[in-house]
Each structure stands twice: as structure tokens, then as C-alpha cells.
Design a protein around this motif. Structure first.
Motif, PDB file in Angstrom:
ATOM      1  N   HIS A  89       0.832  -1.202   0.000  1.00  0.00           N
ATOM      2  CA  HIS A  89       0.000   0.000   0.000  1.00  0.00           C
ATOM      3  C   HIS A  89       0.870   1.257   0.000  1.00  0.00           C
ATOM      4  CE1 HIS A  89      -3.796  -2.146   1.755  1.00  0.00           C
ATOM      5  NE2 HIS A  89      -3.224  -2.829   0.781  1.00  0.00           N
ATOM      6  N   ILE A  90       1.944   1.229   0.776  1.00  0.00           N
ATOM      7  CA  ILE A  90       2.864   2.368   0.815  1.00  0.00           C
ATOM      8  C   ILE A  90       3.485   2.589  -0.561  1.00  0.00           C
ATOM      9  CG2 ILE A  90       5.034   3.208   1.770  1.00  0.00           C
ATOM     10  CD1 ILE A  90       4.277   1.771   4.391  1.00  0.00           C
ATOM     11  N   GLN A  91       3.880   1.504  -1.219  1.00  0.00           N
ATOM     12  CA  GLN A  91       4.460   1.609  -2.558  1.00  0.00           C
ATOM     13  C   GLN A  91       3.447   2.175  -3.544  1.00  0.00           C
ATOM     14  OE1 GLN A  91       5.811  -2.349  -3.394  1.00  0.00           O
ATOM     15  NE2 GLN A  91       7.511  -2.240  -1.933  1.00  0.00           N
ATOM     16  N   ALA A  92       2.186   1.771  -3.406  1.00  0.00           N
ATOM     17  CA  ALA A  92       1.143   2.275  -4.306  1.00  0.00           C
ATOM     18  C   ALA A  92       0.936   3.774  -4.118  1.00  0.00           C
ATOM     19  CB  ALA A  92      -0.164   1.519  -4.062  1.00  0.00           C
ATOM     20  N   LEU A  93       0.922   4.228  -2.861  1.00  0.00           N
ATOM     21  CA  LEU A  93       0.767   5.655  -2.591  1.00  0.00           C
ATOM     22  C   LEU A  93       1.950   6.449  -3.147  1.00  0.00           C
ATOM     23  CD1 LEU A  93      -0.607   5.601   1.073  1.00  0.00           C
ATOM     24  CD2 LEU A  93      -1.891   6.029  -1.029  1.00  0.00           C
ATOM     25  N   GLY A 122       2.133   5.978   9.869  1.00  0.00           N
ATOM     26  CA  GLY A 122       2.943   6.828   9.014  1.00  0.00           C
ATOM     27  C   GLY A 122       2.226   7.371   7.794  1.00  0.00           C
ATOM     28  N   LEU A 123       0.901   7.213   7.741  1.00  0.00           N
ATOM     29  CA  LEU A 123       0.168   7.699   6.577  1.00  0.00           C
ATOM     30  C   LEU A 123       0.186   9.220   6.473  1.00  0.00           C
ATOM     31  CD1 LEU A 123      -2.953   5.329   6.556  1.00  0.00           C
ATOM     32  CD2 LEU A 123      -1.153   5.486   4.816  1.00  0.00           C
ATOM     33  N   GLY A 124       0.367   9.903   7.600  1.00  0.00           N
ATOM     34  CA  GLY A 124       0.370  11.353   7.572  1.00  0.00           C
ATOM     35  C   GLY A 124       1.443  11.936   6.663  1.00  0.00           C
ATOM     36  N   ALA A 125       2.562  11.220   6.527  1.00  0.00           N
ATOM     37  CA  ALA A 125       3.659  11.694   5.680  1.00  0.00           C
ATOM     38  C   ALA A 125       3.465  11.350   4.215  1.00  0.00           C
ATOM     39  CB  ALA A 125       4.981  11.104   6.169  1.00  0.00           C
ATOM     40  N   LEU A 126       2.453  10.511   3.925  1.00  0.00           N
ATOM     41  CA  LEU A 126       2.255  10.026   2.558  1.00  0.00           C
ATOM     42  C   LEU A 126       1.096  10.704   1.842  1.00  0.00           C
ATOM     43  CD1 LEU A 126       2.748   6.201   3.212  1.00  0.00           C
ATOM     44  CD2 LEU A 126       4.409   7.811   2.256  1.00  0.00           C
ATOM     45  N   VAL A 127       0.287  11.470   2.571  1.00  0.00           N
ATOM     46  CA  VAL A 127      -0.860  12.133   1.964  1.00  0.00           C
ATOM     47  C   VAL A 127      -0.787  13.640   2.202  1.00  0.00           C
ATOM     48  CG1 VAL A 127      -2.313  10.078   2.245  1.00  0.00           C
ATOM     49  CG2 VAL A 127      -2.323  11.850   4.018  1.00  0.00           C
ATOM     50  N   ALA A 212      -6.181  -1.066  -7.310  1.00  0.00           N
ATOM     51  CA  ALA A 212      -7.023   0.124  -7.451  1.00  0.00           C
ATOM     52  C   ALA A 212      -6.210   1.322  -7.922  1.00  0.00           C
ATOM     53  CB  ALA A 212      -7.709   0.437  -6.123  1.00  0.00           C
ATOM     54  N   VAL A 213      -5.045   1.535  -7.312  1.00  0.00           N
ATOM     55  CA  VAL A 213      -4.190   2.659  -7.709  1.00  0.00           C
ATOM     56  C   VAL A 213      -3.712   2.463  -9.142  1.00  0.00           C
ATOM     57  CG1 VAL A 213      -2.011   3.845  -7.260  1.00  0.00           C
ATOM     58  CG2 VAL A 213      -3.510   3.217  -5.357  1.00  0.00           C
ATOM     59  N   GLY A 214      -3.371   1.235  -9.494  1.00  0.00           N
ATOM     60  CA  GLY A 214      -2.946   0.968 -10.862  1.00  0.00           C
ATOM     61  C   GLY A 214      -4.025   1.302 -11.878  1.00  0.00           C
ATOM     62  N   LEU A 215      -5.276   0.975 -11.564  1.00  0.00           N
ATOM     63  CA  LEU A 215      -6.385   1.299 -12.459  1.00  0.00           C
ATOM     64  C   LEU A 215      -6.529   2.803 -12.635  1.00  0.00           C
ATOM     65  CD1 LEU A 215      -9.064  -1.286 -11.270  1.00  0.00           C
ATOM     66  CD2 LEU A 215      -8.071  -1.147 -13.557  1.00  0.00           C
ATOM     67  N   ALA A 279      -2.034  -4.915 -10.470  1.00  0.00           N
ATOM     68  CA  ALA A 279      -1.403  -4.672  -9.172  1.00  0.00           C
ATOM     69  C   ALA A 279       0.066  -4.290  -9.308  1.00  0.00           C
ATOM     70  CB  ALA A 279      -1.530  -5.913  -8.287  1.00  0.00           C
ATOM     71  N   ARG A 280       0.746  -4.832 -10.310  1.00  0.00           N
ATOM     72  CA  ARG A 280       2.176  -4.560 -10.402  1.00  0.00           C
ATOM     73  C   ARG A 280       2.478  -3.099 -10.715  1.00  0.00           C
ATOM     74  NH1 ARG A 280       4.483  -8.860 -14.440  1.00  0.00           N
ATOM     75  NH2 ARG A 280       2.335  -8.919 -15.137  1.00  0.00           N
ATOM     76  N   ILE A 281       1.515  -2.382 -11.270  1.00  0.00           N
ATOM     77  CA  ILE A 281       1.779  -0.967 -11.582  1.00  0.00           C
ATOM     78  C   ILE A 281       2.169  -0.220 -10.327  1.00  0.00           C
ATOM     79  CG2 ILE A 281       0.684   1.206 -12.284  1.00  0.00           C
ATOM     80  CD1 ILE A 281      -0.927  -0.309 -14.278  1.00  0.00           C
ATOM     81  N   ALA A 282       1.352  -0.381  -9.266  1.00  0.00           N
ATOM     82  CA  ALA A 282       1.609   0.378  -8.049  1.00  0.00           C
ATOM     83  C   ALA A 282       2.377  -0.398  -7.008  1.00  0.00           C
ATOM     84  CB  ALA A 282       0.280   0.846  -7.444  1.00  0.00           C
ATOM     85  N   ALA A 283       2.427  -1.718  -7.118  1.00  0.00           N
ATOM     86  CA  ALA A 283       3.016  -2.531  -6.061  1.00  0.00           C
ATOM     87  C   ALA A 283       4.462  -2.907  -6.331  1.00  0.00           C
ATOM     88  CB  ALA A 283       2.183  -3.792  -5.844  1.00  0.00           C
ATOM     89  N   GLY A 284       5.094  -2.308  -7.330  1.00  0.00           N
ATOM     90  CA  GLY A 284       6.492  -2.640  -7.539  1.00  0.00           C
ATOM     91  C   GLY A 284       7.065  -2.063  -8.813  1.00  0.00           C
TER      92      GLY A 284
END
Length: 309
Positions: A89-93, A122-127, A212-215, A279-284
Motif C-alpha cells: 500500500h505504501i508503494q502504491a501511494l 505513518g500515513l500522515g507523511a504520505l498524503v 485500485a491505484v494501478g487502475l 497490481a504490479r503498476i503500483a506494487a512494484g
């Protein structure tokens, strides 16, 4: 400016898994049957059953003499101690930030527990910003909460802001209905469930957050009725070049989108059957992209925003 909004529980964070871990601890501490974990999960309703109902039922079931305040404090400490944001999820963000998206969180719930989750994971630093229903005085699916989120993320909710905004969430009546009412595109995280609502549908559906992020990344430049001219779409194309290249190479299939404002036919094919795995778009695949637009912010700046949000 393109804005990508996320639900918190069971979207960015695996809330149900953290709840089960807390319930297992609760059963072990009170020397209760470990097989009762399924009873706890049934009572929980993925967090949509009031905590007073869940804990009150547990108190009566096991004859506990603890006060409700004590049980509630135990629950809040326990569930948040088990919650974490998955690396995927962090990688996708980060991939979305690197692609130029502004990111925000829109969560229904109590201010203290939800804010603690944002802090601990740690989501505060990612959004770029967030809104929690209790402190905002409105709840999803009310369009107002999405407008507040946009403002806090630095996106004025004026003109055609909805044409460049997506909402990702797992709870249809709040996340997807809210997006529909506001005029946003949406991604429903189905988590293996069939779509059951008749009056509305998500723009697309996905198995999890990375997909979802990849889409969204692959669909960013798709035509939207009346939203952008061909020249404007062409000018924006370089932003999602990586995603577009992956689509062209067969790694992901482009999302087929309905025109904004058009309603879905309830009898139509479920969205989950219409889209390929991305999934691979955002996950790696995009994880190695340059740092996000917020990478230069100081820890003090992010902490100040967190404490005043």
C-alpha cells in the motif's frame, strides 16, 4: 490538479485483521475459548456495529464485571497496536505521488482513534490531507465531506474539480455512493464480495489497493465527457507515461470508463469481470519512480499539519 481520495479502514489499512488480532488477545487474556473468534467477527460487522453493542454483548456472554469504559479503552489500545499499513500500500501511494497525484483520506469514525491510526502507520507523511467525520460534522456519503477533503488537500472544490478526482473505498453505501453523489469516479475494493447495490455502481472495482491505484493511473487520461479538450489531454499525457507504457505492453488493461453523470444499468456485468490485473503498476513496477512531491516537507511541517487537521 488531480486528486485521489482514500477511505481508511479496510482500504488503506487492514482494519479487520487488526480487530481479529485484538479479539484473539482478549480471549487469551480472559482464558476464554479461542474458537469464539468467529463470534467476535460476526458481532463486529467490519466495524459498522457500535462498539457499545459489541463490547456489551461480550460482557454479558462471558459474565465480565469490567466497566464499559475499561473495555472500550482495552479495545482501542489493542486494535491500534495491531494495525499497520502494508508495504504494498505504501508503494502504491508513493507511485501515485510520483505520477503527480494529490492524495487524501476521507474517513467516517471517531477523531481520536482514526487520527491515531494515521499517526501510528505513518500515513500522515504520505498524503496531503485528511478529514474525519466526527471532527468535520458530516459523514460519507454526504458530498460535503469530500469537498472538505479537497480543500484540506489544497484542491479548491470549484469548477470541474470532480472531473479530476477519484475515490477509493471498500464500503459501498459510504464510499461509492458518496462518490456517485458528489460526481467523482470511484474504485470499489470488493475483497472477494459480489456487488449488491441496485441504484449505483463504482466506475471500476479492484481486489485490493495496489490494483485500485494501478487502475486509476492507467485511466487518468481517459476521455471524460466535457471535462478536457483533446489538447489538454495530450498535454497531460507525460504524467502517466509509465502507466501507459505498462498498459501498452500488456501488463495492465486500460479501464473502460462510463461518461461522468451516466448511471449504471444494475443488470450490467459486474465491474470485477471487466478489468485485468494491474497490481504490479503500483506494487512494484513504479516503486522506483522519483520521490513524491511532498518528499521535501520537513517532519515538523507534517507534524503540524497532523495536529491541526
Amino acid at each position: 490538479m488531480s486528486l485521489l481520495l482514500f477511505d481508511l479502514d479496510n482500504t488503506l489499512l487492514p482494519r479487520d485483521a487488526a480487530y481479529r488480532a485484538w479479539a484473539q488477545d482478549f480471549l487469551a487474556e480472559h482464558r476464554l475459548p479461542t474458537t469464539d473468534i468467529d463470534w467476535f467477527s460476526t458481532m463486529d460487522g467490519s466495524g459498522y456495529v457500535p462498539r457499545s453493542t459489541v463490547l456489551g454483548a461480550a460482557k454479558r456472554r462471558y459474565g465480565l464485571d469490567h466497566s464499559m469504559d475499561l473495555l472500550l479503552a482495552h479495545y482501542r489500545r489493542g486494535i491500534n497496536s495491531h494495525i499497520a499499513c502494508p508495504d504494498s500500500h505504501i508503494q502504491a501511494l508513493r507511485a501515485a505521488r510520483a505520477a503527480g497525484w494529490t492524495l487524501g483520506i476521507v474517513s467516517n469514525g471517531g477523531t481520536r482513534p482514526q487520527l491515531e491510526k494515521i499517526r501510528r502507520t505513518g500515513l500522515g507523511a504520505l498524503v496531503d490531507g485528511w478529514v474525519i467525520s466526527e471532527e468535520a460534522g458530516c459523514v460519507k456519503p454526504d458530498p460535503l465531506i469530500f469537498e472538505i477533503a479537497a480543500k484540506r488537500c489544497g484542491v479548491p472544490p470549484v469548477l470541474d474539480w470532480t472531473a479530476h478526482t477519484w475515490m477509493v473505498g471498500d464500503h459501498a453505501p459510504a464510499d461509492i455512493a458518496g462518490a456517485e453523489a458528489t460526481g467523482l469516479r470511484s474504485v470499489w475494493l470488493h475483497h472477494g464480495r459480489p456487488w449488491s447495490e441496485q441504484g449505483y455502481r463504482p466506475t471500476v472495482s479492484a481486489r485490493g489497493l495496489p490494483e485500485a491505484v494501478g487502475l486509476v493511473l492507467s485511466a487518468r487520461n481517459a476521455p471524460t465527457a466535457g471535462s478536457r479538450t483533446p489538447a489538454a489531454r495530450a498535454a497531460a499525457a507525460p504524467v502517466t507515461a509509465d502507466a501507459a507504457a505498462l498498459v501498452g505492453a500488456g501488463v495492465a488493461k486500460p479501464a473502460r470508463l462510463r461518461p461522468r453523470g451516466a448511471r449504471f444499468d444494475p443488470a450490467a456485468t459486474p465491474p470485477a469481470e471487466q478489468f485485468g490485473t494491474v497490481a504490479r503498476i503500483a506494487a512494484g513496477v513504479l516503486a522506483g519512480a522519483p520521490g513524491s512531491p511532498g518528499a521535501s516537507r520537513s517532519p515538523e511541517h507534517r507534524a503540524a499539519r497532523l495536529d491541526t487537521a
